[in-house]
Write an enzyme that holds these catalytic residues in place. Structure first.
Site, short mmCIF file in Angstrom:
data_model
loop_
_atom_site.label_atom_id
_atom_site.label_comp_id
_atom_site.label_asym_id
_atom_site.label_seq_id
_atom_site.Cartn_x
_atom_site.Cartn_y
_atom_site.Cartn_z
N THR A 55 30.61 12.18 12.92
CA THR A 55 31.34 10.97 13.33
C THR A 55 32.05 11.18 14.66
O THR A 55 32.02 10.31 15.53
CB THR A 55 32.38 10.58 12.25
OG1 THR A 55 31.70 10.41 11.00
CG2 THR A 55 33.11 9.32 12.61
N GLU A 115 25.48 -2.93 3.28
CA GLU A 115 25.63 -3.19 4.72
C GLU A 115 24.43 -3.97 5.27
O GLU A 115 24.60 -4.87 6.10
CB GLU A 115 25.80 -1.86 5.44
CG GLU A 115 27.14 -1.21 5.11
CD GLU A 115 27.29 0.22 5.60
OE1 GLU A 115 28.35 0.82 5.32
OE2 GLU A 115 26.37 0.73 6.27
N ARG A 175 24.84 10.94 18.71
CA ARG A 175 26.25 10.89 19.13
C ARG A 175 26.56 11.95 20.18
O ARG A 175 27.36 11.71 21.09
CB ARG A 175 27.16 11.02 17.91
CG ARG A 175 27.21 9.71 17.10
CD ARG A 175 27.96 9.88 15.83
NE ARG A 175 28.19 8.62 15.13
CZ ARG A 175 28.34 8.54 13.81
NH1 ARG A 175 28.28 9.63 13.06
NH2 ARG A 175 28.54 7.38 13.24
N ASN A 198 31.70 5.77 19.16
CA ASN A 198 30.77 6.85 18.78
C ASN A 198 29.31 6.40 18.72
O ASN A 198 28.51 6.97 17.98
CB ASN A 198 31.24 7.54 17.50
CG ASN A 198 31.18 6.66 16.27
OD1 ASN A 198 30.95 5.46 16.38
ND2 ASN A 198 31.39 7.25 15.11
N PHE A 207 43.58 3.40 11.81
CA PHE A 207 42.77 3.00 12.97
C PHE A 207 42.03 1.68 12.78
O PHE A 207 41.24 1.27 13.63
CB PHE A 207 41.76 4.12 13.31
CG PHE A 207 40.83 4.51 12.17
CD1 PHE A 207 39.70 3.76 11.88
CD2 PHE A 207 41.09 5.64 11.42
CE1 PHE A 207 38.85 4.12 10.85
CE2 PHE A 207 40.24 6.02 10.37
CZ PHE A 207 39.12 5.24 10.09
N TYR A 215 34.00 -3.66 7.83
CA TYR A 215 34.77 -2.43 7.68
C TYR A 215 35.92 -2.57 6.67
O TYR A 215 36.87 -1.78 6.72
CB TYR A 215 35.31 -1.98 9.04
CG TYR A 215 34.27 -1.27 9.90
CD1 TYR A 215 33.69 -0.08 9.48
CD2 TYR A 215 33.88 -1.78 11.13
CE1 TYR A 215 32.75 0.59 10.25
CE2 TYR A 215 32.94 -1.11 11.92
CZ TYR A 215 32.38 0.07 11.47
OH TYR A 215 31.46 0.75 12.23
N HIS A 225 26.52 3.54 14.13
CA HIS A 225 26.95 3.64 12.73
C HIS A 225 25.73 3.98 11.89
O HIS A 225 24.62 3.53 12.19
CB HIS A 225 27.52 2.29 12.27
CG HIS A 225 27.72 2.22 10.78
ND1 HIS A 225 28.82 2.76 10.16
CD2 HIS A 225 26.94 1.70 9.80
CE1 HIS A 225 28.71 2.57 8.85
NE2 HIS A 225 27.58 1.93 8.61
N LYS A 241 26.61 0.54 18.63
CA LYS A 241 27.95 -0.03 18.83
C LYS A 241 28.17 -0.51 20.28
O LYS A 241 27.39 -0.17 21.17
CB LYS A 241 28.99 1.01 18.43
CG LYS A 241 28.93 1.38 16.94
CD LYS A 241 30.12 2.24 16.54
CE LYS A 241 30.04 2.63 15.08
NZ LYS A 241 31.24 3.38 14.65
N ARG A 263 21.64 10.27 9.06
CA ARG A 263 22.94 10.90 9.37
C ARG A 263 22.75 12.22 10.12
O ARG A 263 23.56 12.57 10.98
CB ARG A 263 23.78 11.05 8.10
CG ARG A 263 24.30 9.68 7.65
CD ARG A 263 25.04 9.73 6.36
NE ARG A 263 26.38 10.30 6.49
CZ ARG A 263 27.45 9.65 6.93
NH1 ARG A 263 27.36 8.40 7.37
NH2 ARG A 263 28.63 10.24 6.97
P1 CMP Z 1 31.47 4.52 11.35
O1 CMP Z 1 30.46 5.46 10.84
O2 CMP Z 1 31.00 3.25 11.93
O3 CMP Z 1 32.51 4.18 10.17
C1 CMP Z 1 33.88 3.97 10.36
C2 CMP Z 1 34.29 4.17 11.79
O4 CMP Z 1 35.66 4.32 11.99
C3 CMP Z 1 33.68 5.46 12.28
O5 CMP Z 1 32.31 5.29 12.46
C4 CMP Z 1 34.48 5.70 13.55
O6 CMP Z 1 33.92 5.06 14.68
C5 CMP Z 1 35.79 5.04 13.20
N1 CMP Z 1 36.81 6.06 13.02
C6 CMP Z 1 36.85 7.01 12.09
N2 CMP Z 1 37.96 7.76 12.23
C7 CMP Z 1 38.62 7.27 13.29
C8 CMP Z 1 39.81 7.61 13.94
N3 CMP Z 1 40.57 8.63 13.53
N4 CMP Z 1 40.19 6.88 15.00
C9 CMP Z 1 39.43 5.83 15.41
N5 CMP Z 1 38.27 5.45 14.83
C10 CMP Z 1 37.87 6.18 13.78
#
Ligand code: CMP
Length: 139
Positions: free
Chosen positions: A93, A128, A104, A114, A59, A51, A117, A11, A87
């Site tokens: 996450t 994806e 992470r 983070n 968010f 997304y 992905h 990212k 994972r």
């Molecule tokens: P990812 O695995 O890319 O899939 C969805 C993304 O949404 C996740 O990683 C986070 O980076 C983001 N995400 C999930 N929950 C939140 C949150 N509460 N606030 C901001 N970003 C979020």
């Protein structure tokens, strides 16, 4: 059925902080083969499309603008049990909850920024991967 492929993005935070090489090295050291890879700066429409499953989440707007804030690296990875193993490699996450040694934990700052992905199912890995790469870009 378990397939042997997953999809990842490094990212904007991790690319901007200079972690691209370290993260790719961690991925290869963990036994994943890179089947396709590209360095791109997403448009708003591309990030929204990727997304779309999160479109109703509070968010979503922030997630989309963050994902467009700088270049990313998208890749298709191959390994036995790829989705689950990847994972585990990247960790939770929210990096605050990620185990020591995970990508992470090492490179991420927040739940939004983070670092990486990773697809959450074989079905989403295929969807994806297809979002970023056409057949001719894979082998
Ligand atoms: P990812 O695995 O890319 O899939 C969805 C993304 O949404 C996740 O990683 C986070 O980076 C983001 N995400 C999930 N929950 C939140 C949150 N509460 N606030 C901001 N970003 C979020």
């Amino acid at each position: 059925m378990t397939t042997n492929r997953t999809f990842t993005m490094i990212k904007p935070d991790a690319v901007a902080n200079g972690y691209t090489g370290k993260i790719i090295d961690d991925i290869i050291t963990a036994g994943f083969k890179i089947k396709a890879m590209k360095y791109i700066h997403l448009t708003k429409a591309q990030a929204e499309g990727f997304y779309a499953v999160h479109a109703e989440r509070s968010f979503f707007g922030e997630l989309v603008s963050f994902m467009c804030s700088g270049p990313i690296v998208a890749a298709i990875l191959e390994k036995d049990n790829a989705v689950e193993d990847f994972r585990k490699l990247i960790g939770a996450t929210n990096p605050a909850n990620a185990e020591e040694g995970t990508i992470r934990k090492k490179y991420a700052k927040s739940i939004e920024a983070n670092a990486v992905h990773g697809s959450d199912s074989d079905e989403n890995a295929a969807i994806e991967g297809n979002y970023y790469f056409s057949d001719i870009e894979r082998f």
